[in-house]
Design a protein around this motif. Structure first.
Motif, PDB file in Angstrom:
ATOM      1  N   ALA A   1       0.901  -1.143   0.320  1.00  0.00           N
ATOM      2  CA  ALA A   1       0.306   0.243  -0.224  1.00  0.00           C
ATOM      3  C   ALA A   1       0.696   0.887  -0.283  1.00  0.00           C
ATOM      4  N   VAL A   2       1.737   1.048   0.784  1.00  0.00           N
ATOM      5  CA  VAL A   2       2.766   2.354   0.672  1.00  0.00           C
ATOM      6  C   VAL A   2       3.747   2.447  -0.381  1.00  0.00           C
ATOM      7  N   ALA A   3       3.586   1.334  -0.982  1.00  0.00           N
ATOM      8  CA  ALA A   3       4.096   2.074  -2.126  1.00  0.00           C
ATOM      9  C   ALA A   3       3.894   2.351  -3.945  1.00  0.00           C
ATOM     10  N   TYR A   4       2.532   1.723  -3.608  1.00  0.00           N
ATOM     11  CA  TYR A   4       1.424   2.346  -4.383  1.00  0.00           C
ATOM     12  C   TYR A   4       1.192   3.957  -4.315  1.00  0.00           C
ATOM     13  N   ALA A   5       0.883   4.320  -3.140  1.00  0.00           N
ATOM     14  CA  ALA A   5       0.654   5.551  -2.936  1.00  0.00           C
ATOM     15  C   ALA A   5       2.313   6.782  -3.031  1.00  0.00           C
ATOM     16  N   GLU A   6       3.479   5.996  -3.351  1.00  0.00           N
ATOM     17  CA  GLU A   6       4.796   6.718  -3.027  1.00  0.00           C
ATOM     18  C   GLU A   6       4.814   7.081  -4.280  1.00  0.00           C
ATOM     19  N   LYS A   7       4.375   5.075  -5.329  1.00  0.00           N
ATOM     20  CA  LYS A   7       4.121   5.319  -7.181  1.00  0.00           C
ATOM     21  C   LYS A   7       3.459   6.523  -7.956  1.00  0.00           C
ATOM     22  N   HIS A   8       2.613   6.959  -7.105  1.00  0.00           N
ATOM     23  CA  HIS A   8       1.399   7.187  -7.550  1.00  0.00           C
ATOM     24  C   HIS A   8       1.475   9.043  -7.146  1.00  0.00           C
ATOM     25  N   GLY A   9       2.248   8.978  -6.366  1.00  0.00           N
ATOM     26  CA  GLY A   9       2.759  10.674  -5.808  1.00  0.00           C
ATOM     27  C   GLY A   9       1.489  10.920  -4.293  1.00  0.00           C
ATOM     28  N   LEU A  10       1.017  10.214  -4.263  1.00  0.00           N
ATOM     29  CA  LEU A  10      -0.801  10.150  -2.971  1.00  0.00           C
ATOM     30  C   LEU A  10       0.563  10.599  -1.954  1.00  0.00           C
ATOM     31  N   ALA A  11      -0.302  11.250  -0.858  1.00  0.00           N
ATOM     32  CA  ALA A  11       0.321  11.684   0.325  1.00  0.00           C
ATOM     33  C   ALA A  11      -0.360  10.874   1.433  1.00  0.00           C
ATOM     34  N   PHE A  12       0.024  10.161   2.485  1.00  0.00           N
ATOM     35  CA  PHE A  12      -0.285   9.507   3.255  1.00  0.00           C
ATOM     36  C   PHE A  12      -0.442   9.264   4.192  1.00  0.00           C
ATOM     37  N   ARG A  13      -0.747   8.635   5.092  1.00  0.00           N
ATOM     38  CA  ARG A  13      -0.948   8.312   6.390  1.00  0.00           C
ATOM     39  C   ARG A  13      -0.918   7.648   6.776  1.00  0.00           C
ATOM     40  N   VAL A  14      -0.492   6.945   7.574  1.00  0.00           N
ATOM     41  CA  VAL A  14      -0.352   5.336   7.955  1.00  0.00           C
ATOM     42  C   VAL A  14      -0.925   5.019   9.043  1.00  0.00           C
ATOM     43  N   ASP A  15      -1.301   4.512   9.953  1.00  0.00           N
ATOM     44  CA  ASP A  15      -2.746   4.367  11.085  1.00  0.00           C
ATOM     45  C   ASP A  15      -2.132   2.417  11.542  1.00  0.00           C
ATOM     46  N   GLU A  16      -1.714   2.611  12.716  1.00  0.00           N
ATOM     47  CA  GLU A  16      -0.993   0.874  13.066  1.00  0.00           C
ATOM     48  C   GLU A  16      -2.316   0.465  13.435  1.00  0.00           C
ATOM     49  N   PRO A  17      -2.635  -0.242  13.249  1.00  0.00           N
ATOM     50  CA  PRO A  17      -3.679  -1.356  13.706  1.00  0.00           C
ATOM     51  C   PRO A  17      -4.298  -1.630  15.573  1.00  0.00           C
ATOM     52  N   HIS A  18      -4.815  -1.051  16.481  1.00  0.00           N
ATOM     53  CA  HIS A  18      -4.847  -1.848  17.439  1.00  0.00           C
ATOM     54  C   HIS A  18      -4.914  -3.758  17.436  1.00  0.00           C
ATOM     55  N   LEU A  19      -4.196  -3.955  18.351  1.00  0.00           N
ATOM     56  CA  LEU A  19      -4.656  -5.032  18.339  1.00  0.00           C
ATOM     57  C   LEU A  19      -5.148  -5.704  19.979  1.00  0.00           C
ATOM     58  N   SER A  20      -6.102  -6.240  20.243  1.00  0.00           N
ATOM     59  CA  SER A  20      -6.709  -6.697  20.753  1.00  0.00           C
ATOM     60  C   SER A  20      -6.147  -7.983  21.908  1.00  0.00           C
ATOM     61  N   THR A  21      -6.200  -7.880  23.240  1.00  0.00           N
ATOM     62  CA  THR A  21      -5.987  -9.061  24.012  1.00  0.00           C
ATOM     63  C   THR A  21      -7.326  -9.437  24.755  1.00  0.00           C
ATOM     64  N   PRO A  22      -7.542 -11.055  24.113  1.00  0.00           N
ATOM     65  CA  PRO A  22      -8.199 -12.041  24.268  1.00  0.00           C
ATOM     66  C   PRO A  22      -8.744 -12.339  25.820  1.00  0.00           C
ATOM     67  N   GLN A  23      -9.331 -11.712  26.215  1.00  0.00           N
ATOM     68  CA  GLN A  23      -8.927 -12.236  27.880  1.00  0.00           C
ATOM     69  C   GLN A  23     -10.617 -13.705  28.365  1.00  0.00           C
ATOM     70  N   PRO A  24      -9.249 -14.950  28.296  1.00  0.00           N
ATOM     71  CA  PRO A  24      -9.941 -15.924  28.707  1.00  0.00           C
ATOM     72  C   PRO A  24     -10.891 -16.008  29.346  1.00  0.00           C
ATOM     73  N   LYS A  25     -12.274 -16.585  29.559  1.00  0.00           N
ATOM     74  CA  LYS A  25     -13.321 -16.067  30.205  1.00  0.00           C
ATOM     75  C   LYS A  25     -13.855 -17.641  30.547  1.00  0.00           C
ATOM     76  N   ALA A  26     -14.295 -18.400  31.506  1.00  0.00           N
ATOM     77  CA  ALA A  26     -15.405 -19.921  31.453  1.00  0.00           C
ATOM     78  C   ALA A  26     -16.938 -18.885  32.752  1.00  0.00           C
ATOM     79  N   TYR A  27     -17.374 -19.983  32.281  1.00  0.00           N
ATOM     80  CA  TYR A  27     -19.267 -20.048  32.393  1.00  0.00           C
ATOM     81  C   TYR A  27     -18.523 -20.242  34.374  1.00  0.00           C
TER      82      TYR A  27
END
Length: 102
Positions: free
Chosen positions: A62-88
């Motif tokens: 995606a970054v290479a495409y934006a640079e190739k076509h001369g687009l100004a861009f911003r990269v938003d890093e993903p927010h990783l969730s941490t699963p919490q194990p639960k039991a009934y």
């Protein structure tokens, strides 16, 4: 034009991780939308470019495409969730913080 590169999060309507593995390049509109005084419709100058979403397998593509076509861009890093194990059985545990009632 300005582009935003991000990895979409899962929607509230799904429990799985479908459509969250690919990176998206989304082009933002150059000008704000305005209301037509006669009809009341919302319009803008670049309607189709505001609806443009390109999907890539990796962030680097995606970054290479934006640079190739001369687009100004911003990269938003993903927010990783941490699963919490639960039991009934934790609902009836002795060390429960709130009392269990109907």
């Amino acid at each position: 034009m300005f582009a935003r590169i991000f990895k979409p999060s899962k929607t509230a309507m799904q429990s799985g991780r479908a459509n969250t593995e690919r990176w998206v390049l989304e082009v933002e509109a150059e000008t704000a939308r305005r209301v037509d005084p006669l009809m009341g419709w919302t319009s803008g100058d670049s309607v189709t470019s505001g609806q443009l979403q390109l999907k890539f397998n990796s962030q680097e593509e995606a970054v290479a495409y934006a640079e190739k076509h001369g687009l100004a861009f911003r990269v938003d890093e993903p927010h990783l969730s941490t699963p919490q194990p639960k039991a009934y059985s934790d609902n009836f545990a002795f060390h429960r913080r709130k009392p269990w009632t109907h």
